[in-house]
Enzyme design. Structure first.
Site, PDB file in Angstrom:
ATOM      1  N   TYR A  52       6.720   4.059   9.023  1.00 48.88           N
ATOM      2  CA  TYR A  52       6.155   5.323   9.504  1.00 48.88           C
ATOM      3  C   TYR A  52       7.101   6.466   9.172  1.00 48.88           C
ATOM      4  O   TYR A  52       8.321   6.311   9.292  1.00 48.88           O
ATOM      5  CB  TYR A  52       5.936   5.271  11.028  1.00 48.88           C
ATOM      6  CG  TYR A  52       4.485   5.022  11.372  1.00 48.88           C
ATOM      7  CD1 TYR A  52       3.495   5.886  10.904  1.00 48.88           C
ATOM      8  CD2 TYR A  52       4.105   3.955  12.163  1.00 48.88           C
ATOM      9  CE1 TYR A  52       2.160   5.670  11.205  1.00 48.88           C
ATOM     10  CE2 TYR A  52       2.770   3.737  12.469  1.00 48.88           C
ATOM     11  CZ  TYR A  52       1.799   4.599  11.988  1.00 48.88           C
ATOM     12  OH  TYR A  52       0.489   4.388  12.289  1.00 48.88           O
ATOM     13  N   GLU A  54       6.151  10.268   9.760  1.00 50.24           N
ATOM     14  CA  GLU A  54       5.545  11.584  10.003  1.00 50.24           C
ATOM     15  C   GLU A  54       6.556  12.711   9.780  1.00 50.24           C
ATOM     16  O   GLU A  54       7.711  12.597  10.206  1.00 50.24           O
ATOM     17  CB  GLU A  54       5.029  11.688  11.443  1.00 50.24           C
ATOM     18  CG  GLU A  54       3.719  10.990  11.669  1.00 50.24           C
ATOM     19  CD  GLU A  54       3.894   9.573  12.163  1.00 50.24           C
ATOM     20  OE1 GLU A  54       4.939   8.957  11.844  1.00 50.24           O
ATOM     21  OE2 GLU A  54       2.989   9.089  12.856  1.00 50.24           O
ATOM     22  N   ASP A 198      -9.666  22.479  -8.150  1.00 52.25           N
ATOM     23  CA  ASP A 198      -9.665  21.037  -7.883  1.00 52.25           C
ATOM     24  C   ASP A 198      -9.711  20.342  -9.241  1.00 52.25           C
ATOM     25  O   ASP A 198     -10.748  20.295  -9.900  1.00 52.25           O
ATOM     26  CB  ASP A 198     -10.893  20.684  -7.034  1.00 52.25           C
ATOM     27  CG  ASP A 198     -11.022  19.187  -6.795  1.00 52.25           C
ATOM     28  OD1 ASP A 198     -10.317  18.403  -7.448  1.00 52.25           O
ATOM     29  OD2 ASP A 198     -11.855  18.806  -5.947  1.00 52.25           O
ATOM     30  N   THR A 224      -6.635  14.314  -7.219  1.00 49.74           N
ATOM     31  CA  THR A 224      -6.353  12.925  -6.895  1.00 49.74           C
ATOM     32  C   THR A 224      -5.273  12.472  -7.878  1.00 49.74           C
ATOM     33  O   THR A 224      -4.986  13.158  -8.868  1.00 49.74           O
ATOM     34  CB  THR A 224      -7.593  12.030  -7.080  1.00 49.74           C
ATOM     35  OG1 THR A 224      -8.143  12.282  -8.370  1.00 49.74           O
ATOM     36  CG2 THR A 224      -8.637  12.311  -6.012  1.00 49.74           C
ATOM     37  N   LYS A 227      -6.980   9.084 -11.195  1.00 46.91           N
ATOM     38  CA  LYS A 227      -7.952   9.180 -12.295  1.00 46.91           C
ATOM     39  C   LYS A 227      -7.183   9.279 -13.614  1.00 46.91           C
ATOM     40  O   LYS A 227      -6.502   8.325 -13.989  1.00 46.91           O
ATOM     41  CB  LYS A 227      -8.898  10.357 -12.036  1.00 46.91           C
ATOM     42  CG  LYS A 227      -9.717  10.192 -10.744  1.00 46.91           C
ATOM     43  CD  LYS A 227     -10.757  11.278 -10.601  1.00 46.91           C
ATOM     44  CE  LYS A 227     -11.660  11.089  -9.403  1.00 46.91           C
ATOM     45  NZ  LYS A 227     -11.131  11.619  -8.136  1.00 46.91           N
ATOM     46  N   ARG A 233      -4.303   5.231  -5.910  1.00 44.56           N
ATOM     47  CA  ARG A 233      -5.371   5.957  -5.220  1.00 44.56           C
ATOM     48  C   ARG A 233      -4.725   6.896  -4.206  1.00 44.56           C
ATOM     49  O   ARG A 233      -4.042   6.448  -3.284  1.00 44.56           O
ATOM     50  CB  ARG A 233      -6.255   4.918  -4.529  1.00 44.56           C
ATOM     51  CG  ARG A 233      -7.574   5.356  -4.029  1.00 44.56           C
ATOM     52  CD  ARG A 233      -8.502   4.182  -3.939  1.00 44.56           C
ATOM     53  NE  ARG A 233      -8.879   3.757  -5.277  1.00 44.56           N
ATOM     54  CZ  ARG A 233      -9.842   4.325  -6.000  1.00 44.56           C
ATOM     55  NH1 ARG A 233     -10.544   5.310  -5.521  1.00 44.56           N
ATOM     56  NH2 ARG A 233     -10.111   3.880  -7.214  1.00 44.56           N
TER      57      ARG A 233
HETATM   58  N1  DSN Z   1     -15.843   9.587  -6.709  1.00 43.10           N
HETATM   59  C1  DSN Z   1     -15.172  10.464  -7.643  1.00 43.10           C
HETATM   60  C2  DSN Z   1     -15.842  10.466  -8.967  1.00 43.10           C
HETATM   61  O1  DSN Z   1     -16.339   9.438  -9.357  1.00 43.10           O
HETATM   62  O2  DSN Z   1     -15.861  11.491  -9.637  1.00 43.10           O
HETATM   63  C3  DSN Z   1     -15.008  11.846  -7.147  1.00 43.10           C
HETATM   64  O3  DSN Z   1     -14.625  11.864  -5.828  1.00 43.10           O
END
Ligand code: DSN
Length: 415
Positions: A52, A54, A198, A224, A227, A233
């Site tokens: 933990y 925080e 974003d 994120t 990707k 993730r």
């Molecule tokens: N689920 C993601 C995508 O496939 O683009 C976006 O959050």
């Protein structure tokens, strides 16, 4: 692999091994997915998950945080280097929490946001009516121009002048072109809006210099990390120094509890990989592969949205092929090719059975596939879409797919 899981939790082990097989033998075209390196996987499965922590580095609530401080500091400095940002918060658990933390940091209940329409490529968390955020704030949505495939910046400007949003939001999950951030900035400046980008889908391509970098032109960036960035993730927020304190307070204690330090360690590992010259080559190839798929799909009469691709993905209306997006997805799954059904701009069909499919090249490029393989994949896609009820043909293609995949191992998987 996974001997301890096999011993202690056999049902989980069985599902896990089936997933190992699925990932190894299939062609992954979902544009938001990728394969992490063995080192990123190790960090995710490390003892940092036990801790933990925080708070933030050097000022945590609990004791024993010296090692998590080290990895979080590394993740932050590498994130800043990748994008040229003033400040990074690497604690958001994923993309949606990152976006929500920004809204909570900057908006009051009832404030307005102008963002991109979902069917034109935007994202649910950009204020789609089904989300909780849409009950708190007023979202207005600009679209794209059919004739050029570009974002409708004129419409964006009109909306900004009319609604005077606190945030002008750009970014997308199913749009295949780049963004003119300078123009977005100049539109926002007409009413003093904060600009938020974003970049979840395209962060890796931006970090590698393959797409426009919003950092000099926008106030806040969310992304994120799993990707195109090819990390674990998770999520991240980058911002100008002016917003740093508000963002940090909003992530913790405002919105989240203890950060997942195993994920943050994996982010630190992935960001180091992203800074290497090999990663730049990878990002280049991701785009080349997408372009090759576009060329081949066009030759076969596919209706590509937004006039083509400038990134890693393609959105295709399959109506002219006599199938729906859902039918295409199901048939392709049977042939070992995974992609997703997707709305097309102003789709007359429903989100659960839309007119389009969305596909992308980040995962297959990680496996080392190049233009030659793109050609074969498009041939298979076309055969499947033209024969969705021919189970024998689909099974035959699945075998060919598996055979090709054998030559392109997935990182982190030992078969
Ligand atoms: N689920 C993601 C995508 O496939 O683009 C976006 O959050």
């Amino acid at each position: 692999m996974y001997e301890n899981i096999q011993k202690e939790a056999p049902e989980v082990y069985k599902a896990l091994m089936r997933e190992v097989e699925r990932q190894s033998k299939g062609i992954e075209l979902i544009p938001s997915e990728n394969y992490v390196s063995a080192a990123v996987l190790e960090a995710l499965g490390s003892v940092f998950t036990n801790k933990y922590s925080e708070g933030y580095s050097g000022r945590r609530y609990y004791g024993g945080c010296e090692n998590v401080d080290t990895v979080e500091d590394l993740a932050i400095s590498r994130a800043k280097e990748l994008f040229g940002a003033d400040h990074a918060n690497v604690q958001p658990l994923s993309g949606a929490p990152a976006n929500i933390a920004v809204y909570f940091a900057l908006l009051e209940k009832g404030d307005s946001v102008v963002g991109m329409d979902l069917s034109h490529g935007g994202h649910l968390t950009h204020g789609h009516p089904v989300t909780a955020m849409a009950h708190l704030y007023n979202f207005y949505r600009y679209k794209t121009v059919k004739e050029t495939g570009e974002i409708d910046y004129d419409e964006m400007e009109k909306m900004v002048l009319e609604h005077k949003p606190k945030i002008l939001l750009v970014g997308y999950s199913a749009y295949s072109r780049d963004i003119d951030y300078e123009r977005v900035r100049s539109i926002a400046d007409k009413t003093g809006a904060i600009v938020m980008a974003d970049i979840a889908h395209i962060a890796g391509l931006i970090a590698a210099g393959e797409m426009n970098n919003p950092t000099p032109h926008v106030d806040i960036i969310t992304t994120t990390t799993h990707k195109t960035l090819r990390g674990p993730r998770g999520g991240m927020i980058l911002c100008k120094e002016k917003y740093a304190q508000a963002i940090d307070k909003s992530v913790f204690p405002g919105f989240q509890g203890g950060p997942h330090e195993n994920n943050i360690a994996a982010k630190a590992v992935a960001f180091l990989e992203d800074l290497q010259p090999e990663y730049k080559e990878y990002a280049k190839q991701v785009k080349k592969n997408a372009k090759k798929m576009e060329e081949k799909l066009k030759e076969k009469g596919y209706d590509i949205m937004f006039k083509g691709t400038e990134n890693h993905l393609l959105l295709i209306d399959v109506t002219n092929k006599g199938v729906t997006g859902k039918e295409a997805q199901i048939a392709l799954d049977k042939a070992g090719i995974t992609l997703n059904k997707n709305m097309i701009p102003d789709d007359p069909r429903s989100p659960m059975d839309p007119s389009g499919i969305r596909l992308g090249t980040p995962a297959i490029t990680t496996r080392g596939m190049k233009e030659g393989e793109m050609q074969r994949i498009v041939d298979w896609i076309d055969q499947v879409i033209n024969n969705i009820d021919n189970e024998e043909l689909l099974a035959g293609i699945k075998k060919e797919v598996e055979e090709m995949c054998l030559s392109f191992p997935v990182p982190g998987i030992k078969m």
